[in-house]
Design an enzyme around this catalytic site. Structure first.
Site, PDB file in Angstrom:
ATOM      1  N   GLU A 105       1.487  -4.460  11.389  1.00 41.22           N
ATOM      2  CA  GLU A 105       0.887  -3.132  11.235  1.00 41.22           C
ATOM      3  C   GLU A 105       1.589  -2.141  12.153  1.00 41.22           C
ATOM      4  OE1 GLU A 105      -1.606  -2.432   9.213  1.00 41.22           O
ATOM      5  OE2 GLU A 105      -2.706  -4.307   8.835  1.00 41.22           O
ATOM      6  N   HIS A 143       2.983  -3.387   7.033  1.00 47.87           N
ATOM      7  CA  HIS A 143       1.951  -2.402   6.658  1.00 47.87           C
ATOM      8  C   HIS A 143       1.918  -1.236   7.644  1.00 47.87           C
ATOM      9  CE1 HIS A 143      -0.665  -4.477   3.576  1.00 47.87           C
ATOM     10  NE2 HIS A 143       0.158  -5.451   3.928  1.00 47.87           N
ATOM     11  N   HIS A 189       0.861  -1.185   0.000  1.00 46.74           N
ATOM     12  CA  HIS A 189       0.000   0.000   0.000  1.00 46.74           C
ATOM     13  C   HIS A 189       0.899   1.236   0.000  1.00 46.74           C
ATOM     14  CE1 HIS A 189      -3.153  -2.783   1.919  1.00 46.74           C
ATOM     15  NE2 HIS A 189      -3.381  -2.654   0.622  1.00 46.74           N
ATOM     16  N   GLU A 201       1.492   3.769   2.875  1.00 43.76           N
ATOM     17  CA  GLU A 201       2.003   3.292   4.160  1.00 43.76           C
ATOM     18  C   GLU A 201       3.528   3.404   4.210  1.00 43.76           C
ATOM     19  OE1 GLU A 201      -1.857   0.351   4.560  1.00 43.76           O
ATOM     20  OE2 GLU A 201       0.127  -0.547   4.389  1.00 43.76           O
TER      21      GLU A 201
HETATM   22 ZN   LIG Z   1      -1.781  -1.824   4.314  1.00 43.77          ZN
END
Ligand SMILES: [Zn+2]
Length: 1124
Positions: free
Chosen positions: A985, A900, A803, A806
């Site tokens: 994350e 992420h 992504h 990010e």
């Molecule tokens: Zn992500």
């Protein structure tokens, strides 16, 4: 006549017969005696009726609502309505009885959702209107009737029935001009009027009769004359009417055209902020927000400015010939799917189908496509013998440049890919800084720095020249030509300027070298063909040495900002001048205007589409949607200059999409000052005050009117006059930074010890290379045993930045890469134990073009893992192919982790996969006692909990969600059987636990997390004890303070609600039903007080109940007699 004691006992029993502590005797009585019987039987007997009513009232006033609900279930409402009709329709009603009945009807009816219909059936509607008309001069009786009407009108049909019998007009005319008398009755009238407006027909009727403007006039008058704030209830009741009125389109139009917004705005300006008036202001602000007309974003189209033609399959070597659909993707559908996935209810989303959880799907491609990936295991074919010999002779083995790999990669690629230029050759100088060859120096000229040109040379001439050069570069060169041109003519003033800039101001930033960055950037291919570098990326950054606590939220900040926005509709003093527009070349390099900021975003990772100056020091900013898309705005990164120092500038990013943001919970954007950088502080700093995030009145240009946008607003005060600053959502990390970084890392490792190989996994859609790095330890000797051990090392596969918004994930990856290449003994141990396969940027095109979520193919690449398209999602297709290949040679990864960033949570945490935990969490009835699952998926999280201060064990979870079934984590777990398959994350904001509690995250903590992740892998080694025995444990920072940093607080799933959430609620605060109940109770209490006065006056003494038995029916008062 029944005695009161008996009555009381029976009624108590009746209303509480569910209670276990009642005696058998009482229950028996309760079943015999019904309230209907009491009321009906004693209908003709005033004294008994009064007794029943008073006892009833007393019983209902205490205890919980359960009593009232029980009474409703037993027909209590109907009995009271019957009593009302019987007593109310008498020629001369006895108000001593009728008043308590009215109050009780209101009290019980308020809790009875069927009261409207019941009242209609009982014939109570016309009766109550008549009673009201007959008692207009009698404040208390009128108030009682109005309370009942409020209750009846909760049913829309009843509200219509009342209005069709002139109820609307009767009640409207009861609302007087400003007075200090009978405020309670006036309030009840207004609230009754508001209640009637629950029907759209009634609103239309009120509009056509001019009642809306009438109410506005009343509000204005009451507000201006009520200087002592004694009529706040009246004003709130009027606001309550307005809230109802603006719910219909005709009501809203009338309210606006009659100057409603203007009136409310002005009244809020004169309100002092005591608590009561604060409620008025809040209610007014809600009303105004609701009424502001939906305004399309000031854009020509919702579509991204950046458009990239997608390959169509018939133009390409068609590997997957069976699929003959067009290469075009239904973008709308994808976006819809995405939204659906986002909105899925969590528990519904859990996969509970055991087959789906446990069955391994078949290979997604022909098996004979896998051997092509053998080239990505260079450690297995590398001639270490030669290397060892070379190093023993003191010569360094030939390094393998990434671009050598590009050629091999082209054979693999599925469509034509233009090879990048040969990278500049660097040599290490003695003092450790990089020197530069001639060819690299000439490359340097390709880019020019608009920004810091203005800083170094105060002369306007140079600035203009720089701008012209850039214009030329922009208009005259296509992307493909840039590199060729760059190698052409000799020294320009820019390269000289940049060289001297580096010489004078250069700082030593670890693993960063501006010229290396520049060399990497010249090869980066962007959709718009960027020709400019952003200064921070080129120059480099170091994390702030200071702690950066989360920003405190200013009280009422959201209300204040919303009011400022409303002001724009009322005043014409807004400037509304477009000062920057990606689509308008004349606004790309505007001449210096003394009164405007200058914006720029045409550089790698840049995102700002348009800037509109709305006030002298306020700008609306619009972000660019993901390329080829019309949505996914969140990431921003732009340059701003020409500022006035020490003046607060307000910035509003007006097309954010997410419904809430960490910006409401202490997060600040980051700012980089070129001036500070040249002064030796090259830092991205958390900056900004008055930050909040709220829903605004904008809608898409063409999309649904119902789509709402959100505003992120923040205020920045710049320090320097001649500065150029950069603002970003989070610490930027460009694709060029990655390429430069990998080159520097490669040069930094001791090649005799560390095997470091950078290769290209495949080209991206726009022809950039997607690098893959192999890191492991060179075998200590050339003996077979050591070479054999290398072949047996388990693989760890790490990926990141799928992504593009990010960027935090890239900083974590940077920490991982640097640690793995370092001389740290743990790193050495890890290299000797594992082979690391790292794909640090799965979505280079998204990153380069400043996108937030998708790839050029409009796909969220982390939803493509089930069956990735080889042409449209090449990086995912080949990464998955490579994983399959590793599996096919018996080297499936021991750990897979995809890094992420998480925009809604704090801390860093892992998502993994567990069948047992998923079934348990979903409450599935599937028998899973016999199910065996290796608990090893928790090992890493447990280790990180002990050693990584940023990590939150409590935020981890191991659910397999249906909506995530095509993510890397779940596909690698399910299809390749990798037990430890994770998403890691990292927050954009900061920490609410551990030693970093209360701080915002910066690149230091992100990089540390990348390092700690490596540390945690030690917990997987079979020979952990041996490692510990080598006293490696000391290097893990397992000091007491680190071990004890966890508070192990209870699980906090999400953010606490925002302190002052302003939403489009239709109710004004404080008027959500409880207020009516308070009114009813107050009236009932008054009648008691009055009753006791009467009792005192009649000389009665004794207990409460005895008193009531002897109350005499009062004689009708004169005004009573007159009304019939
Ligand atoms: Zn992500």
């Amino acid at each position: 006549m029944i005695t009161v004691c008996l009555l009381r006992r029976h009624l108590t029993a009746y209303l509480t017969c569910q209670q276990p502590y009642l005696t058998v005797d009482m229950r028996a009585k309760a079943s015999d005696i019904k309230i209907t019987q009491y009321l009906n039987k004693n209908a003709g007997d005033a004294e008994s009726t009064l007794n029943v009513l008073n006892v009833l009232e007393e019983l209902l006033s205490s205890g919980t609502d359960r009593r009232i609900h029980y009474m409703i279930s037993q027909g209590g409402s109907e009995s009271l309505l019957n009593a009302l009709v019987k007593n109310g329709s008498r020629f001369i009603p006895n108000y001593t009885i009728l008043l308590p009945i009215l109050y009780l009807v209101a009290k019980v009816g308020h809790k009875d959702c069927g009261i409207g219909k019941k009242a209609e059936e009982a014939g109570a509607i016309l009766l109550i209107l008549n009673l009201l008309k007959n008692n207009i001069q009698h404040a208390r009786r009128a108030e009682a009737c109005l309370l009942v009407i409020q209750v009846f009108a909760t049913s829309v049909s009843t509200a219509k029935l009342i209005a069709s019998n002139q109820g609307l007009d009767i009640i409207y005319n009861l609302i007087p001009n400003y007075t200090t008398k009978n405020l309670q009755t006036i309030k009840a009238s207004i609230n009754a009027f508001a209640a009637l407006l629950s029907s759209v027909d009634n609103i239309s009727s009120a509009v056509s009769k001019g009642y809306v403007s009438g109410l506005l006039l009343l509000y204005e008058e009451w507000h201006s004359k009520d200087t002592k704030h004694s009529a706040i209830d009246i004003l709130q009741a009027l606001l309550n009417c307005f809230h109802k009125i603006v719910r219909s389109a005709v009501g809203r139009d009338t309210f606006v055209s009659q100057g409603g917004i203007r009136l409310l705005y002005h009244t809020t300006q004169t309100c002092s902020l005591n608590i009561c008036q604060g409620l008025l202001v809040e209610s007014s602000v809600q009303l105004m927000r609701w009424c502001l007309p939906k305004t399309p974003l000031p854009l020509r189209s919702d579509q991204s400015v950046y458009c990239f033609p997608l390959p169509r399959r018939h133009h390409l070597l068609d590997v997957v010939a069976s699929d003959d659909t067009s290469g075009e993707i239904a973008g709308d559908k994808m976006e819809k799917d995405y939204q659906e996935a986002q909105s899925k209810d969590y528990d519904d989303d859990l996969e509970t189908d055991l087959k789906k959880l446990c069955l391994r799907p078949p290979l997604d491609r022909p098996k004979d496509l896998l051997p092509q990936y053998s080239r990505l295991c260079p450690e297995l074919s590398h001639d270490f013998l030669e290397q060892l010999e070379l190093s023993s002779q003191g010569r360094s083995p030939s390094s393998s440049s990434s671009d050598d790999e590009t050629e091999k990669c082209n054979n693999l690629s599925l469509h034509s890919f233009r090879r990048g230029e040969k990278s500049a050759v660097f040599s290490k100088t003695e003092n450790g800084t990089s020197g530069q060859t001639k060819s690299a120096a000439s490359l340097f000229k390709a880019k020019d720095f608009y920004s810091h040109t203005g800083i170094l040379n105060s002369s306007a001439e140079v600035g203009t020249k720089a701008r012209e050069t850039r214009k030329e570069a922009k208009s005259g060169l296509t992307n493909d030509q840039q590199n060729n041109k760059s190698e052409g003519n000799g020294k320009s003033y820019n390269s000289t300027m940049i060289d001297s800039l580096i010489d004078i101001h250069g700082v030593d930033i670890p693993y960063h070298e501006p010229r290396t960055y520049h060399a990497a950037a010249t090869k980066t291919k962007s959709v718009p063909g960027f020709t400019t570098l952003a200064f921070p990326d080129f120059w480099g950054q170091v994390p702030s040495p200071e702690n950066e606590p989360m920003a405190p939220r200013k009280l009422n900040i959201q209300r204040q900002k919303v009011l400022e926005d409303i002001q724009r509709f009322l005043k014409t003093d807004t400037i509304n001048k477009v000062v920057f527009d990606l689509e308008d070349d004349s606004l790309q390099f505007p001449p210096d205007k003394p009164d405007s900021l200058r914006f720029f975003s045409s550089f790698e990772c840049g995102n700002l589409r348009k800037a509109i100056q709305v006030r002298r020091y306020e700008y609306d900013l619009i972000l660019n949607a993901d390329a080829n898309c019309s949505q996914h705005t969140q990431w921003f990164y732009f340059e701003v200059s020409n500022m006035v120092p020490d003046v607060p500038y307000r910035f509003n990013i007006i097309n954010c999409e997410k419904s809430n943001s960490q910006f409401n919970y202490g997060m600040q954007p980051v700012l980089y000052s070129v001036q500070d950088a040249l002064n030796g502080k090259p830092q991205w700093l958390r900056t900004g005050t008055e930050i909040c995030y709220f829903r605004n009145y904008f809608c898409p240009v063409r999309g649904s009117q119902k789509t709402t946008f959100y505003t992120l607003t923040f205020t920045i005060t710049f320090k320097y006059k001649e500065d150029v600053c950069y603002l970003a959502y989070h610490y930027p990390y460009t694709y060029s930074a990655l390429r430069a970084h990998l080159n520097l890392l490669h040069r930094s490792v001791a090649s005799s010890k560390v095997f470091f190989r950078q290769q290209i996994i495949c080209p991206t859609l726009s022809g950039n290379s997607c690098p893959v790095v192999t890191i492991t330890a060179c075998p200590p000797s050339k003996c077979d045993k050591d070479l054999h051990q290398l072949g047996k090392r388990p693989c760890i596969v790490l990926t990141s930045r799928v992504h593009p918004g990010e960027s935090n994930a890239s900083w974590v990856m940077k920490g991982t890469l640097e640690f793995l290449c370092s001389n740290d003994p743990i790193a050495q141990a890890l290299r000797e134990t594992f082979v690391f396969k790292i794909i640090p940027m799965l979505n280079p095109d998204g990153v380069i073009n400043g996108m937030n979520r998708c790839d050029l193919s409009r796909e969220d690449l982390n939803r493509q893992w089930c069956k990735p398209d080889p042409i449209l999602c090449p990086t995912i297709y080949h990464t998955k192919g490579f994983l399959y290949y590793l599996n096919s040679i018996g080297r499936a990864p021991l750990v897979f982790c995809d890094y992420h960033g998480h925009s809604r949570k704090k801390n860093v945490f892992l998502y993994g996969c567990s069948v047992k935990e998923t079934l348990w969490q979903s409450g599935s009835t599937v028998e899973n006692a016999g199910l065996k699952e290796d608990p090893g998926y928790r090992t890493i999280a447990k280790a990180l909990d002990r050693i990584a201060p940023a990590f939150s064990f409590n935020s981890c979870n191991y659910m397999v969600e249906k909506s995530r079934s095509a993510t890397a984590r779940i596909v690698v777990w399910k299809e390749l059987g990798v037990l430890r398959s994770y998403t890691m994350e990292s927050t954009y904001n900061g920490f609410d636990q551990g030693i970093y509690k209360g701080l915002q995250i910066n690149t230091r903590e992100l990089e540390e997390m990348g390092m700690k992740f490596c540390h945690s892998l030690l917990s997987l080694t079979i020979d952990t004890k041996a490692l510990y025995g080598k006293s490696l444990i000391n290097h893990m920072n397992l000091g007491q303070n680190i071990l004890d940093h966890k508070s192990h607080n209870s699980f906090e799933d999400d953010e606490p609600p925002c302190v002052e959430e302003i939403e489009y609620s239709t109710e004004s605060p404080g008027l959500k039903g409880d207020d009516l109940e308070l009114d009813i109770n107050r009236c009932m209490a008054n009648i008691d007080a009055e009753g006791s006065t009467k009792r005192q006056m009649s000389g009665e003494i004794g207990g409460y109940y005895q008193t009531f038995t002897t109350v005499k029916s009062p004689t009708p008062s004169p005004d009573n007699a007159g009304v019939h």
